[in-house]
Enzyme design. Sequence first.
Site, mmCIF file in Angstrom:
data_model
loop_
_atom_site.group_PDB
_atom_site.id
_atom_site.type_symbol
_atom_site.label_atom_id
_atom_site.label_comp_id
_atom_site.label_asym_id
_atom_site.label_seq_id
_atom_site.Cartn_x
_atom_site.Cartn_y
_atom_site.Cartn_z
ATOM 1 N N GLY A 88 0.828 -1.200 0.000
ATOM 2 C CA GLY A 88 0.000 0.000 0.000
ATOM 3 C C GLY A 88 0.860 1.247 0.000
ATOM 4 O O GLY A 88 2.029 1.207 0.388
ATOM 5 N N GLN A 105 2.900 9.980 1.524
ATOM 6 C CA GLN A 105 4.210 9.307 1.528
ATOM 7 C C GLN A 105 5.102 9.744 0.372
ATOM 8 O O GLN A 105 6.312 9.532 0.410
ATOM 9 C CB GLN A 105 4.036 7.784 1.476
ATOM 10 C CG GLN A 105 3.469 7.209 2.769
ATOM 11 C CD GLN A 105 3.390 5.697 2.689
ATOM 12 O OE1 GLN A 105 2.439 5.144 2.168
ATOM 13 N NE2 GLN A 105 4.412 5.030 3.203
ATOM 14 N N CYS A 157 6.166 -0.361 7.215
ATOM 15 C CA CYS A 157 5.719 0.776 6.407
ATOM 16 C C CYS A 157 6.887 1.219 5.535
ATOM 17 O O CYS A 157 8.030 1.265 6.005
ATOM 18 C CB CYS A 157 5.294 1.916 7.330
ATOM 19 S SG CYS A 157 4.819 3.412 6.452
ATOM 20 N N LEU A 158 6.601 1.539 4.274
ATOM 21 C CA LEU A 158 7.661 1.971 3.358
ATOM 22 C C LEU A 158 8.340 3.256 3.852
ATOM 23 O O LEU A 158 9.458 3.556 3.452
ATOM 24 C CB LEU A 158 7.092 2.190 1.952
ATOM 25 C CG LEU A 158 6.568 0.932 1.239
ATOM 26 C CD1 LEU A 158 5.899 1.304 -0.078
ATOM 27 C CD2 LEU A 158 7.699 -0.060 1.008
ATOM 28 N N HIS A 168 -4.166 1.031 7.835
ATOM 29 C CA HIS A 168 -2.803 1.583 7.771
ATOM 30 C C HIS A 168 -2.768 2.795 6.824
ATOM 31 O O HIS A 168 -2.227 3.851 7.163
ATOM 32 C CB HIS A 168 -1.848 0.483 7.300
ATOM 33 C CG HIS A 168 -0.418 0.895 7.177
ATOM 34 N ND1 HIS A 168 0.580 0.390 7.975
ATOM 35 C CD2 HIS A 168 0.192 1.783 6.341
ATOM 36 C CE1 HIS A 168 1.741 0.954 7.639
ATOM 37 N NE2 HIS A 168 1.532 1.793 6.642
ATOM 38 N N GLU A 169 -3.375 2.638 5.645
ATOM 39 C CA GLU A 169 -3.354 3.747 4.666
ATOM 40 C C GLU A 169 -4.262 4.891 5.109
ATOM 41 O O GLU A 169 -3.928 6.064 4.913
ATOM 42 C CB GLU A 169 -3.750 3.247 3.265
ATOM 43 C CG GLU A 169 -2.854 2.148 2.693
ATOM 44 C CD GLU A 169 -1.361 2.413 2.821
ATOM 45 O OE1 GLU A 169 -0.932 3.580 2.737
ATOM 46 O OE2 GLU A 169 -0.608 1.436 3.035
ATOM 47 N N HIS A 210 -2.356 7.071 7.372
ATOM 48 C CA HIS A 210 -1.433 7.978 6.679
ATOM 49 C C HIS A 210 -2.141 9.284 6.292
ATOM 50 O O HIS A 210 -1.535 10.353 6.321
ATOM 51 C CB HIS A 210 -0.898 7.332 5.398
ATOM 52 C CG HIS A 210 0.320 6.477 5.603
ATOM 53 N ND1 HIS A 210 1.496 6.947 6.147
ATOM 54 C CD2 HIS A 210 0.550 5.170 5.309
ATOM 55 C CE1 HIS A 210 2.395 5.961 6.185
ATOM 56 N NE2 HIS A 210 1.850 4.878 5.692
#
Length: 169
Positions: A45, A50, A92-93, A134-135, A138
Amino acid sequence: MIRPILRYGETALHTKAARVEKFDDELRKLLRDMAETMYTAPGVGLAAPQIGVPLRVFVIDISVGKRAGELIEMVNPEFVTCEGIQLEEEGCLSIPGFEATVVRPLRAVVHGFDRDGSEKTVEGTGLLARALQHEMDHLDGSLFVDRLRGIKRDVILRKVQKLRRTGQW
Ligand code: NI
């Protein structure tokens, strides 16, 4: 176009994103770039903040491109339902190299819009429910470490601060 992914500590990641007002070519380009960036990373995701774009947009593909038709694009999403609890390791990226067990809903339903401004609803259990929350986090300037408590959170953040200080982040 692959965009650089911001890392923990950069302002855009810790700021609430704004609603998309125009469903135009710029939005469609953003969505294309986000999918390409997510698949290249690779990750399941990616949210617009991000890559430094402060808009309420995310993409998810829990197959990471392995199964056709699994790419989910969501614009201006809102939770309809969040229920149950699951505990799994998560990363997480934007916080590369760190993972932690995070409490997430077992099932989530999200309502929002597609790239053309048509309404859509996505329902997920397990990994998809986890990715959806999670997204969504963000978009409100929150990362998985913000859902951790006490020592687990402190340990990760202390290591990240050290990497930042020494220019390795
Ligand atoms: Ni993330």
